[in-house]
Design a protein around this motif. Structure first.
Motif, PDB file in Angstrom:
ATOM      1  N   ILE A 115       0.824  -1.063  -0.002  1.00  0.00           N
ATOM      2  CA  ILE A 115      -0.211  -0.103   0.149  1.00  0.00           C
ATOM      3  C   ILE A 115       0.778   1.219  -0.248  1.00  0.00           C
ATOM      4  N   ASP A 116       0.764   2.095  -0.971  1.00  0.00           N
ATOM      5  CA  ASP A 116       1.595   3.238  -1.255  1.00  0.00           C
ATOM      6  C   ASP A 116       0.843   4.348  -1.537  1.00  0.00           C
ATOM      7  N   ARG A 117       0.349   5.051  -0.625  1.00  0.00           N
ATOM      8  CA  ARG A 117      -0.721   6.341  -1.095  1.00  0.00           C
ATOM      9  C   ARG A 117       0.174   7.611  -1.180  1.00  0.00           C
ATOM     10  N   ARG A 118      -0.406   8.346  -2.252  1.00  0.00           N
ATOM     11  CA  ARG A 118       0.183   9.429  -2.392  1.00  0.00           C
ATOM     12  C   ARG A 118      -0.767  10.606  -1.899  1.00  0.00           C
ATOM     13  N   THR A 119       0.012  12.032  -1.244  1.00  0.00           N
ATOM     14  CA  THR A 119      -0.729  13.012  -0.961  1.00  0.00           C
ATOM     15  C   THR A 119      -0.578  14.063  -2.119  1.00  0.00           C
ATOM     16  N   CYS A 120      -1.950  14.515  -2.820  1.00  0.00           N
ATOM     17  CA  CYS A 120      -1.904  15.412  -3.750  1.00  0.00           C
ATOM     18  C   CYS A 120      -2.917  16.442  -3.254  1.00  0.00           C
ATOM     19  N   THR A 121      -2.394  17.845  -3.697  1.00  0.00           N
ATOM     20  CA  THR A 121      -2.949  18.880  -3.302  1.00  0.00           C
ATOM     21  C   THR A 121      -3.502  19.941  -4.088  1.00  0.00           C
ATOM     22  N   ASN A 122      -3.185  19.683  -5.263  1.00  0.00           N
ATOM     23  CA  ASN A 122      -3.519  20.761  -6.436  1.00  0.00           C
ATOM     24  C   ASN A 122      -4.894  20.201  -7.059  1.00  0.00           C
ATOM     25  N   PRO A 123      -5.951  20.984  -6.853  1.00  0.00           N
ATOM     26  CA  PRO A 123      -7.173  20.416  -7.450  1.00  0.00           C
ATOM     27  C   PRO A 123      -7.272  20.397  -9.031  1.00  0.00           C
ATOM     28  N   LEU A 124      -7.665  19.332  -9.566  1.00  0.00           N
ATOM     29  CA  LEU A 124      -7.785  19.126 -11.151  1.00  0.00           C
ATOM     30  C   LEU A 124      -9.424  19.198 -11.464  1.00  0.00           C
ATOM     31  N   ILE A 125     -10.066  18.618 -10.630  1.00  0.00           N
ATOM     32  CA  ILE A 125     -11.623  18.755 -10.792  1.00  0.00           C
ATOM     33  C   ILE A 125     -12.339  19.516  -9.702  1.00  0.00           C
ATOM     34  N   GLN A 126     -13.445  20.219  -9.647  1.00  0.00           N
ATOM     35  CA  GLN A 126     -14.159  20.823  -8.479  1.00  0.00           C
ATOM     36  C   GLN A 126     -15.321  20.440  -8.915  1.00  0.00           C
ATOM     37  N   ILE A 127     -16.121  19.653  -8.002  1.00  0.00           N
ATOM     38  CA  ILE A 127     -17.618  19.307  -8.145  1.00  0.00           C
ATOM     39  C   ILE A 127     -18.215  20.114  -6.959  1.00  0.00           C
ATOM     40  N   ASN A 128     -19.079  21.040  -7.295  1.00  0.00           N
ATOM     41  CA  ASN A 128     -19.796  21.941  -6.275  1.00  0.00           C
ATOM     42  C   ASN A 128     -21.504  21.532  -6.387  1.00  0.00           C
ATOM     43  N   VAL A 158     -23.798  16.844  -4.478  1.00  0.00           N
ATOM     44  CA  VAL A 158     -22.558  16.481  -4.067  1.00  0.00           C
ATOM     45  C   VAL A 158     -21.543  17.432  -4.312  1.00  0.00           C
ATOM     46  N   SER A 159     -20.588  17.566  -3.456  1.00  0.00           N
ATOM     47  CA  SER A 159     -19.661  18.405  -3.468  1.00  0.00           C
ATOM     48  C   SER A 159     -18.116  17.567  -2.918  1.00  0.00           C
ATOM     49  N   PHE A 160     -17.224  17.659  -4.000  1.00  0.00           N
ATOM     50  CA  PHE A 160     -15.710  17.427  -3.520  1.00  0.00           C
ATOM     51  C   PHE A 160     -14.709  17.640  -4.693  1.00  0.00           C
ATOM     52  N   ASN A 161     -13.443  17.525  -4.349  1.00  0.00           N
ATOM     53  CA  ASN A 161     -12.273  17.830  -5.268  1.00  0.00           C
ATOM     54  C   ASN A 161     -11.689  16.681  -5.668  1.00  0.00           C
ATOM     55  N   GLN A 166     -28.299  20.380 -11.799  1.00  0.00           N
ATOM     56  CA  GLN A 166     -27.986  21.663 -11.001  1.00  0.00           C
ATOM     57  C   GLN A 166     -26.531  21.761 -10.381  1.00  0.00           C
ATOM     58  N   GLY A 167     -25.955  22.833 -10.164  1.00  0.00           N
ATOM     59  CA  GLY A 167     -24.577  22.689  -9.695  1.00  0.00           C
ATOM     60  C   GLY A 167     -23.697  23.050 -10.704  1.00  0.00           C
ATOM     61  N   LYS A 168     -22.254  22.647 -10.220  1.00  0.00           N
ATOM     62  CA  LYS A 168     -21.213  23.090 -11.253  1.00  0.00           C
ATOM     63  C   LYS A 168     -20.048  21.822 -11.133  1.00  0.00           C
ATOM     64  N   ILE A 169     -19.632  21.832 -12.106  1.00  0.00           N
ATOM     65  CA  ILE A 169     -18.375  20.807 -12.276  1.00  0.00           C
ATOM     66  C   ILE A 169     -17.334  21.562 -13.121  1.00  0.00           C
ATOM     67  N   GLU A 198      -3.750  26.965 -17.194  1.00  0.00           N
ATOM     68  CA  GLU A 198      -4.441  27.536 -15.973  1.00  0.00           C
ATOM     69  C   GLU A 198      -5.673  27.966 -15.918  1.00  0.00           C
ATOM     70  N   GLU A 199      -6.554  27.479 -16.758  1.00  0.00           N
ATOM     71  CA  GLU A 199      -7.784  27.987 -16.912  1.00  0.00           C
ATOM     72  C   GLU A 199      -8.924  26.705 -16.529  1.00  0.00           C
ATOM     73  N   TRP A 200      -9.863  27.276 -15.814  1.00  0.00           N
ATOM     74  CA  TRP A 200     -11.059  26.113 -15.318  1.00  0.00           C
ATOM     75  C   TRP A 200     -12.052  26.194 -16.386  1.00  0.00           C
ATOM     76  N   VAL A 201     -12.348  24.958 -16.922  1.00  0.00           N
ATOM     77  CA  VAL A 201     -13.635  24.694 -18.098  1.00  0.00           C
ATOM     78  C   VAL A 201     -14.621  24.223 -17.068  1.00  0.00           C
ATOM     79  N   ASN A 202     -15.802  24.877 -17.343  1.00  0.00           N
ATOM     80  CA  ASN A 202     -17.086  24.608 -16.869  1.00  0.00           C
ATOM     81  C   ASN A 202     -17.724  23.553 -17.723  1.00  0.00           C
ATOM     82  N   MET A 203     -17.913  22.311 -17.300  1.00  0.00           N
ATOM     83  CA  MET A 203     -18.492  21.308 -17.916  1.00  0.00           C
ATOM     84  C   MET A 203     -20.080  21.261 -18.318  1.00  0.00           C
ATOM     85  N   SER A 204     -20.621  22.308 -17.545  1.00  0.00           N
ATOM     86  CA  SER A 204     -22.140  22.751 -17.982  1.00  0.00           C
ATOM     87  C   SER A 204     -22.171  23.452 -19.218  1.00  0.00           C
ATOM     88  N   VAL A 205     -21.153  23.738 -19.976  1.00  0.00           N
ATOM     89  CA  VAL A 205     -21.335  24.574 -21.171  1.00  0.00           C
ATOM     90  C   VAL A 205     -20.714  23.588 -22.223  1.00  0.00           C
TER      91      VAL A 205
END
Length: 539
Positions: free
Chosen positions: A278-291, A311-314, A346-349, A355-362
């Motif tokens: 078991i080798d778990r990595r700690t990653c901190t830079n969000p790639l996907i934001q579910i809000n 549902v909300s998490f990164n 409803q909501g946003k992903i 360096e840009e965030w793409v809205n998956m609703s559009v």
């Protein structure tokens, strides 16, 4: 009669000259007994099962399949050998004992071979064989009509069969609305409707979550015992073989490795497994934001269904993130919104590209299309092109222009990434998908995703049909690909041991909401605790 119901004697089957798929297999199954065939993907289980069934193109090269039965000399009705000397239920003649050389009778197209064939039911893995647009009870009724069951008794018999498999409450529901475990039980009822002497279950719980699998196993065990059926189960899951059979064989590379008590055979298989580090990595830079994401459906029979509820998490860049939960929890609906396959109610992903965030609703190529081209998904119901070789299936997924020899090299690299060795690759690269095992097809489907070198990989039940040994290879493959290709993985699965081994973080989804998120051990232990409480309550 003391003779066994089924005798497999020195059986070999060959599809490619000089390369036997199974070799010199021998065992016996008593009337009313349960027998298991255990082995990893590609071991020859399905070939052996189809030869016993009498499936076209699975005729033995050498050896025999013998059925000892009681046959009516007047109407050719078949019963177990213990019924010899008794009255035929169809025409009242006296049943006579007979030893049937099954494939010899099949080749000669004898009436008794067709009678025996019709008293063997088989439940294939993944192929539910159920009409989704019809009510569950109608599916059962169609089978009963096909076997000329008395018209006045069909409704009563169909309801009884559904009750036997604990689906009486679902009788009038459309089959497509059943969960995976409920569909499996419905197909089991359809098999029972044929009044079989031999019931063959091919991976009966291989694609189900552990909780649902227990229910399916319980239903099968009780029905087989109550009806006195002979059960033949093929599986790559040692637990399924141990629970559903009394004795078993272990297949390896088409040969019989051992035979004995099913618990002992299951343990022999498990002994071949290595411990997973078991080798778990700690990653901190969000790639996907579910809000606060929601997904609702409307169906005419169930009304408004909230599949995903606020549902909300990164998901962080470079991590392997897992989503666990039983069938129907909303996992697939959430992922379909995340990759742009389904509209967000409803909501946003948001997905980060550069360096840009793409809205998956559009919609549109300049909007979510900018993200989807870097995302690849392997669906639970994956598909390979049956008319193309394995090599052509793989290189056909490559979109970039490059020399053919470079494409072939990438195909070999992708197959090595899912832990095929060079000898195995050389053996299967020019084969067609239908000529290899289900587990091998699954690993090739993963390789077909990896060959595109995406930044974000979504795997929907990647071990759904994989045996425990292959599952470990998939764990190693995913971690190696993450390291080599700098990929992020989002994995949906009910395979809790796999998720513990492969994921850096996990979330538990139940009834459309996120119950818990964090360390995989903590989340999965919480999941098991919740399901254990439900099981106690249901009993």
């Amino acid at each position: 009669m003391d003779k066994p119901f089924l005798v497999v004697r020195d059986l070999s089957v060959e599809f490619v000259r000089g390369e036997p798929a199974i070799k010199q297999i021998s065992f016996e199954v008593e009337e009313g007994a349960s027998f298991g065939i255990l082995g990893k993907s590609g071991a020859g289980k399905s070939v052996l099962m189809n030869s016993i069934r009498g499936t076209k193109d699975h005729e033995p090269l050498t050896g025999k399949i013998i059925y000892n039965v009681a046959v009516c000399p007047n109407c050719n009705w078949i019963e177990y050998p213990s019924q010899a000397g008794k009255e035929c239920e169809k025409c009242s003649s006296t049943l006579e004992f007979r030893e049937i050389d099954y494939w010899e009778e099949r080749k000669n197209l004898t009436e008794v071979s067709f009678s025996l064939y019709n008293r063997i039911s088989i439940m294939f893995q993944r192929t539910f064989g159920i009409f989704g647009e019809l009510p569950v009870i109608t599916n059962i009724q169609k089978i009963l009509k096909n076997i000329n069951y008395p018209e006045k008794l069909i409704n009563k018999r169909a309801l009884q069969l559904l009750s036997d498999v604990r689906l009486g409450h679902r009788a009038m529901h459309l089959a497509r609305d059943l969960s995976g475990g409920e569909k499996q039980r419905a197909v089991f009822a359809m098999c029972l409707a044929r009044d079989p002497l031999l019931f063959i279950a091919d991976e009966p719980s291989g694609t189900l979550d552990p909780v649902t699998a227990i229910t399916v196993h319980d239903v099968m065990k009780n029905s087989v015992k109550e009806k006195g059926l002979t059960l033949l189960i093929t599986s790559h899951w040692p637990k399924a073989v141990a629970e559903l059979s009394e004795s078993a064989i272990l297949l390896d590379m088409g040969e019989m490795d051992s035979i004995g008590d099913s618990d002992e055979i299951a343990q022999q298989f498990l002994d071949k497994m290595e411990d997973v580090e078991i080798d778990r990595r700690t990653c901190t830079n969000p790639l996907i934001q579910i809000n606060k994401c929601n997904k609702t459906y409307y169906t005419h029979d169930r009304g408004l269904v909230k599949a995903v509820n606020s549902v909300s998490f990164n998901v962080n860049e470079g991590e392997i993130f897992g989503l666990v939960g039983v069938s129907g929890a909303g996992k697939t609906s959430l992922v379909q919104m995340m990759i742009g396959e389904k509209k967000i109610t409803q909501g946003k992903i948001l997905v980060k590209i550069g360096e840009e965030w793409v809205n998956m609703s559009v919609p549109g190529p300049e909007e979510r299309g900018r993200a989807t081209k870097y995302m690849e998904i392997l669906h639970q119901e994956y598909c390979l092109h049956p008319h193309l070789t394995i090599l052509d299936n793989l290189i056909g997924a490559i979109e970039q222009q490059m020399p053919e020899e470079m494409k072939t090299k990438k195909a070999y690299d992708a197959l090595r990434a899912v832990n095929f060795n060079n000898k195995e690759i050389d053996s299967l690269i020019y084969k067609f998908p239908d000529s290899i095992s289900e587990g091998e097809r699954h690993r090739i489907a993963i390789a077909r995703v990896l060959i595109k070198e995406p930044k974000m990989v979504v795997l929907d039940e990647p071990t759904g049909t994989a045996d425990p040994l292959t599952r470990l290879e998939i764990v190693q493959s995913i971690k190696k690909a993450r390291e080599d290709l700098q990929q992020t993985y989002f994995i949906i699965s009910h395979d809790i041991d796999f998720m513990k081994a492969v994921c850096d973080r996990c979330a538990l989804m139940a009834q459309g909401i996120i119950e818990k998120i964090g360390d995989p051990d903590v989340v999965i232990d919480y999941f098991k605790e919740l399901e254990s409480k439900k099981d106690i309550y249901s009993h």
